[in-house]
Each structure stands twice: as C-alpha cells, then as structure tokens.
Design an enzyme around this catalytic site. Structure first.
Site, PDB file in Angstrom:
ATOM      1  CG  HIS A   1       4.905  -4.777  -4.134  1.00 13.66           C
ATOM      2  ND1 HIS A   1       3.661  -4.483  -4.600  1.00 13.66           N
ATOM      3  CD2 HIS A   1       4.802  -4.797  -2.780  1.00 13.66           C
ATOM      4  CE1 HIS A   1       2.829  -4.319  -3.587  1.00 13.66           C
ATOM      5  NE2 HIS A   1       3.491  -4.507  -2.464  1.00 13.66           N
TER       6      HIS A   1
ATOM      7  CE  LYS B   1       6.747   6.519   1.402  1.00 11.50           C
ATOM      8  NZ  LYS B   1       5.900   7.734   1.487  1.00 11.50           N
TER       9      LYS B   1
END
Length: 905
Positions: A174, A567
C-alpha cells in the site's frame, strides 16, 4: 536573501536561549540530545557548503520562528513564521523544505538510535523468570506473559498454548512510504555510523572519523533527490521489501526465539531442545494484491515468488556454510550417527567431485562435511539443478534434525541446540519461499469473469488474466510447497457466493488440477461486518470449504477491514462494529468447533486501525485471538517496526506476548465483563458518533470541499507506489476514494480527522464523566480507542488546520470540524487526566512535541504552494497547467510532513 516582513528578527543570543529552553522543556535524554545536536550541526555545515550562509540563515530564521510560536512570551511568532514562509522565492522555499525534511530524517534516526540504546541497556538487566510467578501488569515480553499464563492455567496448558502461538505479519505494498529507497539506504548507513561513534572514545581518532563519514553521508542525503521521478513497479516493491529480510528479519527472528527460550529456561537454553516454537510466519501481498492495481499481473506474482525464494535460499546457503565452517569437531570425539553417515554417502555418490573437495577441506570432521554438503544442496535448489536439489523444505529440515540428533547423541549438545537449532528455526519460519504470498482480488472482478465464462463467448483479457493467476499459484505450490502460495483473499465479500466463485474460477482454469486454496473473506464495510457470521455459516457448507477444513484440522481464516469501515461510518462506530463482528464470529467458530484466525487489515495511521498492536490485541473479544494474531503491515510501518534488529526483536516479543496473554482467563474475563457492563455506553457512542460523522461526510458538496482543503489531488501525483490512489476518476463521491489517501490527506492538513472525528460527540452524548472515567480505566476497548485518539490529536495543530480549512468556501463544514476537534480534545483530556494530551506517555509526548515546530514550518510552505495552485484554477488542472515549481514544492512538503509526523496513510 533578506525576506521582507514586519516582525523584528531575534538576536543570535535570543535564538540560542529560545531553542535551548524549548529542547530542555521536552525532557530529551542527554545522549539523544547530543545526537540530535551533532547531526543538526553537521546538517548545518552541509547547508552552508551547498547553499551558502544565506540558505542556512533562512532555515534558522524559520526554525526559530516556529519554535517561538510555542512560547507564550512571543504571541506574534506564528504570524512571523507564516510571513517568512510566504516571503521566500519558490526556489528558496524548495531548498528550505528539503532542509527540514533532512532534519526530520536525522531526528527520526536519533530517536530510533535512542530506542535501541535503551533496549540494549534493558537487555543487560535481569528480568522475571518463567518460574517467578510474576503478575507483572504489562507482561510485555513472552517470558512474563508465559509466567502469568502459567500461574492461571497451570504448566501443561501454558505449554500447550505456547506451542500453538502464531504471529503472522503480512507485508503490503500500500503506497504510504513517502521516502525513496535511496533515502532509506542513506539513513541506514548513518545509523551504522552513529553506532560506531558511540563505541569510539570521545574526541578520539575513531570518533572524528565517524563524524567525517556522517558529514559525507548527510551531504549525500541532501544531494539525493527526495522525490521519486516515477512510480515504482510491483517488482520494485517486491525488491524493496526483500531488503528488510536481507538486512533484518532473516537473522533476527531466530534470535527472538533464542532470547525467549533463554528467559524461560535459563541455563538449560542452548543445551537441550527448546520449548519455544518457530511461531513467526511472514506473509506478503507485494506482487499478489491485484485489487484495484492493474499493474499486478500473473507474471508479476510468479516473479515475486521467484525473487523471494532466491533471497531465502541464498540466506540458507550462507547460514549453512557459516555454521558448517565452525563445526570442526573430529570424528573421534564427536562420532557421527548412522543417519549422518548415510547422508554423506548419498551426497558423495551423487556428487563425487564436490564430496572429495569437502572431504579434503574437512578431514575427520563429519558434521562439518555434511552441513557444507547441505549448503551445496540448497545452492542446487536455488539453481534448479538435478539430483542435488531439494524438492521441498521438509527434506532439508529432516537432514538438519539428523545432524542435530547426531551431535546431541555424541555429547555436542551446545552445537546441536545452538547454531544448528537456529538453522532449523529459519527453515521452519521461512521454508523455501520466505514469504507466504497471498493473492487478493475484488469480488466483482470474479463475478464478471464467471459471467463471461458461463456465457460461452470469447473472454476478455481481464478474465484470461484472472484464470492465469490460478495457474501461477498451482506452479508455485508444485515448486515450493503449499505454504508458498495458497491464500486467496476476496475483497468486498458480501455473500457466500463471492467465496464459492474463487473455487469455480480455479476449476475453469485447471479443472481437477486446480491448486489447493484457502479462500479468505475480507469484510470491509459496516454492513459487511454485520453480515459476516451468516455469510461464514453458509460458506463452510460448500464442498470445497468442507474438504479443505477437513485437511487442516477445521481451520478457517477471516479478514476484517479497518480502513473502509472507518471511512464508511467514522472511527468510533467502526471500532465498535469491528469488536462486535469479532465477538460474533468468534462465538460462531467456537460453537462450530472451528479453529479461527482473524486477519486484521490494519494500517499504520490511526484512521486505518493503526496504533500499538499489543494493546489492541489485549482489547479483543474472548476467543477472537486464541494464540494467533495476523495483521497487515504497510509502507513506512514495515521499516519502522522491522528495519532495525533490536526494534524488530522488541516488537515481535511484545506482540507475541500480547497474543499469548489475550486468551488468559483474567484477560478474557475482564474484556467480556467490561463489554457487557458498558454495552449501553457503547450503544450511545455508536449512534451519536455515526450521526455526527454523517453530518459531515454526507453534507452536500463535502467530497469536492475535502479535495480543496487538503492536498488530496496532489498526493495522487506522488510516486509512492504502483497502486492507483483511487478507484474512480473524480472526487465527487468518497465511495471511489481509497482509504489511504483519505487518511493521508487529513494527516497532511494537520487535522487527522480520520482518526478522531465523532469521539467528542459520542462522549458528550454519554455525558456522565464519572462513568466514562471508570470505563476508560476498566474497558480495554475504550481505553485503546481514547489512547489512540490522544496520539492522533497530539499530532493535530489547530492553527495550521484553520488555514487549510480556509482554502474551502464552506464555513459551515470548517466550523463543524473545529467544533468537534475542540470537543474531542476536551473529553480526551478529562478522561486521561492532567492538563494536556499524552501526559501519561512522556516518551511519546516528547517525540510529538519535539517535531511539532518543524512540521509547522513545512506545513506553512505547503500552504503557500496550495494557495498558489488553488488560485491557478480548478484542481483538475494540477499537473498540467498549474505552476510546476509550486507543485514540486507541495510534493516536497508532503514528503517532509510525512517524515515529521512519522506516518502517512
């Protein structure tokens, strides 16, 4: 140059006084203070030599102003610092940003060096033995955790649990490591020089030589372009991660096992069979994670496996040769067993030339000869050569155990359970594959591929690629065993059919020759977490699942996503939902007699489930750990936790200790009791925090406003990793935005909203301060959440944040953010005690406070670049018509702020 502004410049005497008072107030240990000052002086010399006195003085003026901004005696200092940052030409601002970034690298190095210094000092101090019956509250080593566990469950059960211990970090690519590999390499060389400087006599020739070489290395750091010119390829990312194994993990992990065995068994360690198992397994998504990354192909996955295998086989070959050369034990005093004699005879028959050479070098030293012969066999395995090569790591393990048994039987027990045991541990941990490579793909990609295949028409290139991945997995398993590859993670698992689809695709690819697959569901959104138990209950009825679980002793792995759930509903509701999901899944697994491993998709930043792993483990629901802990490790976290041997050893020991202790009766009773006792508090917090979070992120126009008040778009221009920063093409909706840039952008704006927003409202909704203080003390989940938020808040800066929020024309949203920030800070301080954040964690507080003024300097430079880019037109123009110099300044400041805050996404 002399910037024009309306603030008086402090004198040199005043500057020395202010900086000295600031450093003294941070409580920095003398040794670290000396390192920071020495490295700072050397950097100052480099700046003078490279850019002249003017550059050095500009850097110092901005540094002093940002430090004074934390001093109540100079209330105008922050405005003066902002004016200085604005007054630079773009070229000078670029140089100043690079200087501060270099400074952060050096401060981070000095702090890491201090941690190593402290760890080495502690290592020389006696600690509690396994038989001491200690009830040490923290139990942050395996030895102390084992002692506590033994006192609760008895010797036999504690031993059984130790034997089943497993810590399984999974390295991912990532894109959160803002440093170039060249910069990381330079810092590592500086670390070695700092160690040499410590060992040298003060003022002596060696100390002077180390300083001269440090000066040269800092000059290299300054002259090395801080930004990558292009994104790394997936193969580049594989090779970067391999550097951690070569430099640290391959040799460090056996030392972790040895240190624990030493602590548990004292003088018996090293002269008899260890009781510590090889409990570390290292996974990797690097080269296997294709979810949203079109650059990770089947050929990349094959190459990733080849690279890892080459690294581990080279490492084993060198280790066998090194230990083999030391076994100069003659046959008369240390006679070989029949098994060792047979090993040698088989080797000599297959390779008489090599055998003759080894026999000449090692006359009457049979154990030495055999280990050197095994090294040749490993080399043949690496080259894929004929009869000599091993077909699987179990064959090498069998040979090593034969050597070990022979040495022990002939009286050379310290050799048997010393160096040879280290080799056995390395093979048990890493096999011939080094990392257990995992494939990850989105469930919708599978559904689309199956639809094409079952329609009977020509298939797309994407579907052919999906099928080729299964063929590669099958090849890797044939060459390196099942552990080398076989876990297949399904992103956005929303139904049991998403898991069945993997087996169906494998059959389309290879028919009855499909590879052995452990299909791992990944539950990411709030809704998916709630549905997880029902999905799992259906999935385990599928024939493929039943067959595989029968082969593995009813084992099942389930992955939980922290990033997207946070999120989705905000950090507070996500944490509570994750706890509830784990609780329900663990209960289902226990009732179904399934050995469950929960795989935690945690990130480095708090908004992605980051924070201290050991405290998080001890806050998990009963039976959700049971001696097994698996998590993702990404970007800068990989190097921070595993890049330095002493720190890697400490981290592994701490996490393993928490993993062992999490299932102790007292910990499970405390955790489950607190969850039940404070269930009403949790429900109130969940509802209030979610409503508050939605009032922000679901407000009309939020997404484009977010992109305006943070460097979101510009972060996408950084060449951090091969993976695209978002799934879609716009920021009109957060749904297509990946969690990493969501967190990264808020971090850069010094707001860190992803880590704390909604907590203040949640605590306010409960309202009962006495009850919440009690809950903070007794409820591990709440304590971990609040401690992590305290860390996140400590890295925020309201003065800087206000300037970022002012970039957007939405006073209502800005006010919402600032009001929640103030409310959250107020409640966190009330619950943790004291007058400020992190007062109970002085080392962490020092680290944050030491860096804050310097991060402010870079933030001010970033703000001026952002303002210029925003005024140049629509953000979509960034990278084309926008001012290239301002864009470069912005990206430099992003890299610097990441270094200063020590986390990105």
């Amino acid at each position: 140059m002399t910037p024009e502004h309306t603030f008086p410049e402090p004198t040199n005497t005043e500057a020395i006084r202010v900086i000295g008072r600031f450093e003294a107030g941070r409580g920095i240990p003398d040794a670290m203070r000396n390192d920071v000052r020495m490295l700072g002086v050397l950097l100052g010399q480099v700046l003078r030599e490279a850019g002249g006195d003017d550059l050095f003085e500009d850097v110092e003026r901005l540094r002093l102003a940002t430090i004074q901004a934390y001093d109540e005696e100079t209330p105008d200092a922050f405005d003066r610092a902002a004016a200085i940052a604005e007054s630079f030409t773009v070229a000078r601002a670029d140089e100043v940003a690079r200087a501060f970034t270099c400074y952060f690298h050096l401060v981070n190095l000095a702090e890491e060096h201090q941690r190593v210094r402290v760890l080495r000092e502690r290592a020389g101090q006696p600690g509690p033995s396994a038989g001491s019956g200690t009830q040490d509250r923290t139990a942050d080593t395996v030895a102390t955790a084992y002692a506590r566990l033994k006192s609760e469950v008895g010797d036999d059960e504690a031993r059984r649990r130790l034997e089943g211990l497993r810590f399984h970090p999974v390295f991912t690519a990532h894109p959160t490591e803002a440093r170039r590999r060249a910069v990381s390499s330079s810092i590592r060389r500086l670390s070695d020089l700092l160690t040499q400087h410590d060992a040298a006599s003060a003022g002596g020739a060696e100390a002077h030589r180390a300083q001269r070489r440090m000066l040269e290395e800092i000059d290299t750091l300054w002259r090395t372009a801080p930004l990558r010119s292009q994104k790394p390829s997936p193969t580049d990312e594989v090779r970067t991660v391999m550097g951690v194994f070569d430099e640290t993990l391959f040799t460090t992990v056996p030392h972790v096992y040895r240190r624990i065995d030493d602590a548990l068994r004292g003088e018996d360690s090293g002269s008899s069979a260890p009781i510590v198992p090889a409990f570390v397994r290292v996974g990797s998504w690097v080269g296997g994670d294709r979810d949203g990354n079109p650059f990770v192909t089947a050929s990349v996955t094959r190459e990733a496996s080849d690279i890892a295998a080459d690294h581990v086989l080279r490492g084993l070959e060198r280790a066998l040769e090194r230990i083999g050369r030391t076994l100069t034990l003659d046959a008369e005093g240390t006679p070989p067993s029949a098994e060792v004699i047979a090993l040698w005879e088989r080797f000599a028959a297959a390779e008489p030339g090599i055998a003759g050479e080894l026999a000449t070098r090692s006359p009457d030293e049979p154990h030495r000869r055999v280990l050197l012969a095994l090294a040749r066999r490993v080399a043949a395995t690496r080259h894929g050569e004929g009869e000599l090569r091993y077909s699987r790591p179990e064959e090498l393990l069998s040979d090593l155990r034969s050597v070990q048994s022979s040495l022990a039987a002939s009286g050379a027990r310290r050799h048997a359970f010393g160096g040879v045991q280290h080799l056995i541990w390395q093979v048990e941990t890493y096999g011939f594959h080094l990392t257990e490579l995992e494939v990850r793909q989105h469930s919708q990609v599978h559904a689309k591929a199956l639809a094409e295949l079952e329609a009977g028409e020509a298939i797309s290139a994407q579907t052919e690629e999906v099928l080729e991945v299964f063929r590669v997995i099958a090849d890797i398993q044939r060459n390196r065993g099942l552990r080398a590859a076989g876990r297949y993670v399904v992103s956005f698992t929303q139904a049991a059919s998403d898991l069945a689809n993997v087996h169906r695709l494998a059959k389309h690819a290879l028919g009855d020759d499909a590879p052995v697959l452990d299909v791992v569901p990944l539950f990411e959104t709030f809704a998916d977490l709630q549905a997880a138990p029902e999905i799992l209950a259906e999935a385990v009825t599928f024939p493929e699942f039943r067959a595989r679980m029968a082969e593995t002793g009813n084992k099942l792995e389930v992955m939980l996503g922290y990033s997207d759930s946070s999120k989705d509903v905000g950090p507070v509701a996500a944490n509570l939902a994750l706890y509830e999901a784990q609780e329900k899944i663990a209960l289902w697994a226990q009732e179904s007699d399934i050995e469950l491993t929960l795989f935690h998709g945690r990130g480095g930043a708090l908004g992605r489930g980051g924070g201290p792993a050991n405290s998080a483990i001890l806050a998990q629901p009963p039976h959700s750990v049971d001696g097994r802990f698996k998590l993702t490790e990404q970007g800068e976290v990989i190097f921070a936790r595993y890049g330095e041997p002493a720190i890697a050893m400490r981290h592994i020991d701490q996490v393993a200790a928490a993993t062992l202790l999490a299932s102790s009766p007292t910990v499970e009773k405390r955790t489950s009791g607190a969850a039940a006792r404070y269930a009403e508090v949790a429900a109130t917090m969940d509802t209030a925090s979610r409503e508050r979070f939605f009032s922000l992120v679901k407000a009309e126009g939020f997404a484009p406003w977010f992109a305006t008040v943070t460097p979101l778009e510009e972060i996408g221009l950084l060449a951090l990793g091969s993976r695209p920063a978002r799934r879609g093409l716009s920021v009109e909706s957060l749904e297509d935005l990946r969690a990493i840039p969501w967190v990264f952008a808020w971090t850069q704006a010094r707001i860190n909203l992803a880590g704390w927003f909604g907590l203040g409202t949640a605590l306010q909704a409960v309202g009962d301060e006495e009850l919440l203080v009690e809950a903070y003390r007794e409820w591990p989940l709440l304590r971990t959440m609040i401690d992590n938020v305290a860390m996140s808040l400590a890295k925020t800066d309201e003065r800087i944040a206000r300037q970022y929020l002012a970039l957007g024309d939405r006073d209502d949203l800005a006010a919402l953010v600032l009001d929640e920030l103030a409310l959250t800070r107020e409640w966190v301080i009330r619950l943790t005690g004291g007058e400020g954040l992190l007062e109970g964690k002085p080392v962490l507080q020092r680290a944050v406070q030491l860096r804050s003024p310097y991060v402010d300097a870079l933030s001010l430079l970033q703000l001026r670049a952002l303002r210029a880019l925003r005024s140049a037109g629509d953000t979509e123009a960034t990278g084309s018509g926008a001012d290239a110099e301002q864009q470069r300044l912005l990206l430099l400041s992003v890299s610097g702020v990441a270094a200063g805050l020590q986390n990105t996404g």
